[in-house]
Every structure is written in structure tokens, then in C-alpha cells.
Write a protein that holds these residues in place. Structure first.
Motif, PDB file in Angstrom:
ATOM      1  N   VAL A   1       0.737  -8.299  -2.669  1.00 17.41           N
ATOM      2  CA  VAL A   1      -0.198  -7.352  -2.056  1.00 17.41           C
ATOM      3  C   VAL A   1       0.555  -6.087  -1.639  1.00 17.41           C
ATOM      4  CG1 VAL A   1      -1.791  -6.962  -0.127  1.00 17.41           C
ATOM      5  CG2 VAL A   1      -1.780  -9.177  -1.306  1.00 17.41           C
ATOM      6  N   SER A   2       1.719  -6.256  -1.036  1.00 15.46           N
ATOM      7  CA  SER A   2       2.533  -5.108  -0.656  1.00 15.46           C
ATOM      8  C   SER A   2       2.845  -4.238  -1.871  1.00 15.46           C
ATOM      9  CB  SER A   2       3.835  -5.573   0.000  1.00 15.46           C
ATOM     10  OG  SER A   2       4.684  -4.479   0.243  1.00 15.46           O
ATOM     11  N   ASN A   3       3.274  -4.861  -2.943  1.00 11.90           N
ATOM     12  CA  ASN A   3       3.606  -4.117  -4.164  1.00 11.90           C
ATOM     13  C   ASN A   3       2.378  -3.425  -4.752  1.00 11.90           C
ATOM     14  OD1 ASN A   3       6.311  -4.854  -4.046  1.00 11.90           O
ATOM     15  ND2 ASN A   3       5.994  -6.677  -5.293  1.00 11.90           N
ATOM     16  N   GLN A   4       1.246  -4.100  -4.726  1.00 13.61           N
ATOM     17  CA  GLN A   4       0.005  -3.550  -5.274  1.00 13.61           C
ATOM     18  C   GLN A   4      -0.421  -2.290  -4.533  1.00 13.61           C
ATOM     19  OE1 GLN A   4      -2.815  -6.621  -6.175  1.00 13.61           O
ATOM     20  NE2 GLN A   4      -4.530  -5.283  -5.736  1.00 13.61           N
ATOM     21  N   PHE A   5      -0.263  -2.285  -3.199  1.00 12.82           N
ATOM     22  CA  PHE A   5      -0.694  -1.148  -2.387  1.00 12.82           C
ATOM     23  C   PHE A   5       0.399  -0.092  -2.231  1.00 12.82           C
ATOM     24  CE2 PHE A   5      -4.120  -4.001  -1.416  1.00 12.82           C
ATOM     25  CZ  PHE A   5      -5.188  -3.183  -1.075  1.00 12.82           C
TER      26      PHE A   5
END
Length: 162
Positions: free
Chosen positions: A81-85
Motif C-alpha cells: 500500500v505504501s508503494n502504491q501511494f
């Protein structure tokens, strides 16, 4: 004489921080979110926090329009999720595979985050290339789990105590 950019970045990598996704919803821009590690509490009474956003971040533009945002503290299983955002994808793509619900202000609350704070903007301060956005907490959701941490350019997790 000030410290050079490279030396400053190297020094700041030695500060371990939690990882958050800051989200907002505005009439003009819809839902938006971005990964942020520059987050802190400011005051307990009234409850206030701050986030620092690069002036070029489109999520910051949405926050300025809506005057509301949420800080979602990621749990130790949410590195994806961190990487996606963190960028490289559209706002629509960022939310496609991340379950969320609209909070009381309309800001997206990530369903699986460790904690979420919904805020109304009370002050914006320009500092170099960033905006410091101070928000008064309107709602708080806490869940069980461990935080996702960021240190020396890598994700980390807390060590379990024996």
C-alpha cells in the motif's frame, strides 16, 4: 553556510518513522492519497497533528480545496500500500486495490490501516519546498497490529520481545 542536500538526506535516513497514507476528497479533484512519513502530533488539547507535503503533490491541492484530510498509519503488512501511494500511478489506481470507506469528512479511511485520524485544516505554513498542514482531529479509528516503519531507505518492522 547550510548543509548540502545530499548530507541532509543522509542524516534524515537515520530517523526511523512510521509510514502513513494521507488522503482527501474534494469536489474538484475526487479522492486522492499519497504516502507520507513526515507526520507528527502537535497538541493534545485540542487534538492536533501535522503533515508535511511537497508543494507539487496533487493530494496537497485537493486538501487545500476540501480543507479536510485523513492520516492512515499503515500496519506492518501494508508495504505494498505504501508503494502504491508513493507515486508512479494515477489516483484511481492507488485506490483500486486498497479497501477504504469514506470517513465523516468524506476523506478515504483505509480499512486495514493501524489507525486513522480525520482532520479539518486549521493552518497551512509554507516551508521551503513543502507545506506544513496542521489539522484538528475530528475522528479517530484504532485497530490492532504493528506499525510499518521506514529507516535508511527501507521498510522495517518492530522486533518481537521474547
Amino acid at each position: 553556510m547550510t548543509v548540502g542536500v545530499d548530507d541532509f538526506k543522509k542524516a534524515m535516513q537515520l530517523w526511523a518513522s512510521g509510514v502513513t497514507v494521507v488522503t482527501t476528497h474534494s469536489e474538484k479533484f475526487g479522492i486522492q492519497g499519497m504516502t507520507v512519513t513526515a507526520f507528527s502530533s502537535v497538541s493534545i488539547n485540542p487534538p492536533q497533528i501535522l503533515v508535511c507535503l511537497n508543494e507539487s503533490a496533487d493530494t496537497g491541492t485537493g486538501i487545500k480545496q476540501s480543507q479536510h484530510f485523513a492520516v492512515n498509519i499503515l500496519n506492518s503488512t501494508q508495504q505494498d500500500v505504501s508503494n502504491q501511494f508513493a507515486g508512479g500511478s494515477s489516483q484511481q489506481q492507488r485506490f483500486e486495490n486498497t479497501p477504504w470507506t469514506a470517513g465523516i469528512t468524506g476523506a478515504p479511511i483505509l480499512n486495514n490501516s493501524l489507525m486513522s485520524l480525520e482532520c479539518k485544516v486549521i493552518e497551512e505554513v509554507r516551508a521551503g519546498t513543502h507545506w506544513i498542514i496542521i489539522g484538528e482531529v475530528q475522528d479517530c479509528v484504532c485497530r490492532e497490529g504493528e506499525p510499518l516503519l521506514y529507516y535508511r531507505g527501507n521498510y522495517q518492522q518492530l522486533m518481537s520481545q521474547p
